[in-house]
Design an enzyme around this catalytic site. Structure first.
Site, PDB file in Angstrom:
ATOM      1  N   ASP A   9      36.702  36.308  48.694  1.00  0.00           N
ATOM      2  CA  ASP A   9      35.876  37.477  48.911  1.00  0.00           C
ATOM      3  C   ASP A   9      35.089  37.738  47.617  1.00  0.00           C
ATOM      4  OD1 ASP A   9      35.062  40.113  49.984  1.00  0.00           O
ATOM      5  OD2 ASP A   9      36.495  40.901  48.526  1.00  0.00           O
ATOM      6  N   ASP A  11      33.078  41.234  46.584  1.00  0.00           N
ATOM      7  CA  ASP A  11      33.212  42.582  46.017  1.00  0.00           C
ATOM      8  C   ASP A  11      34.679  42.959  45.865  1.00  0.00           C
ATOM      9  OD1 ASP A  11      30.346  44.453  46.900  1.00  0.00           O
ATOM     10  OD2 ASP A  11      30.555  42.302  47.185  1.00  0.00           O
ATOM     11  N   ASP A 160      40.677  41.439  48.410  1.00  0.00           N
ATOM     12  CA  ASP A 160      41.245  42.650  47.825  1.00  0.00           C
ATOM     13  C   ASP A 160      41.476  43.770  48.833  1.00  0.00           C
ATOM     14  OD1 ASP A 160      38.324  43.117  48.015  1.00  0.00           O
ATOM     15  OD2 ASP A 160      38.812  44.986  46.991  1.00  0.00           O
TER      16      ASP A 160
END
Length: 216
Positions: A9, A11, A160
């Site tokens: 991922d 961001d 995250d």
């Protein structure tokens, strides 16, 4: 080279984009006469793509968000790298991992924004965002497209958020949840996270452990 792809991922995992996202959202909200949002509110709103970010940021019942979203895309494209940068140690770890594994980046940002940021911070790594060809996460489209592009036989997904956990599940991959991003350990636990990493420099070792247990 091993055929286990490591798919990241963007961001909250590789890049700390929160301040530029918050500034861009608030600039557009102010332009349309809406109240601005706190950084903490923006943190909670991110993860499901830029369009959903704007839908959540615009006060409920304030009408069509399409114009706000269109304005945000233009503004953010021009202001996406002012305060944004890789988390400490990420560049070095990606360089190390790229020598051992095929590596890719997938994001719910629009594909043009992903291309711009990854050219600046992670040149040479396969990256893609949301487009008409790839549904946003948690659909598995981006992850499966990345694995196909890398000719990988299996993969480990690193993210995250709860969206990343659902994405990895939908793609049939194990998920490594990082603890320096936009969600807390409690939020990740509640989403069903099983593997955790507390600092970027730990990624190679934890990924090695995950690979060793793959399929067990």
């Amino acid at each position: 080279m091993k055929k286990t792809a490591i798919i990241f991922d963007l961001d909250g995992t590789l890049l700390d984009t929160l301040d530029d996202l918050a500034d861009s959202v608030n600039a557009v909200l102010a332009h349309f006469g809406y109240p601005i949002r706190t950084r903490e509110e923006i943190r909670r709103f991110v993860g499901n793509g830029a369009e959903n970010l704007i839908v959540r940021a615009v006060p409920e019942g304030c009408g069509n968000t399409a114009d706000v979203y269109a304005a945000f895309r233009v503004y953010y494209r021009e202001h996406s790298s002012i305060k944004t940068g890789p988390y400490a140690g990420v560049v070095e770890v990606l360089d190390r991992l790229s020598r051992e594994y095929p590596v890719a980046i997938v994001s719910n940002k629009p594909d043009d924004a992903v291309a711009l940021l990854c050219r600046s911070f992670f040149p040479g790594i396969y990256a893609r965002g949301e487009s008409s060809e790839c549904r946003r996460k948690p659909a598995p489209d981006m992850v499966l497209a990345a694995m196909k592009a890398l000719d990988a036989e299996r993969g480990i997904y690193v993210g995250d958020s709860e969206v990343d956990i659902a994405t990895s599940r939908n793609a049939g991959l194990p998920c490594l949840s990082v603890l320096w991003g936009f969600r807390t350990r409690q939020e990740l636990d509640e989403a069903g996270a099983q593997w955790f990493c507390t600092a970027p420099e730990e990624l190679p070792d934890v990924i090695g452990e995950m690979e060793a247990s793959y399929g067990q």
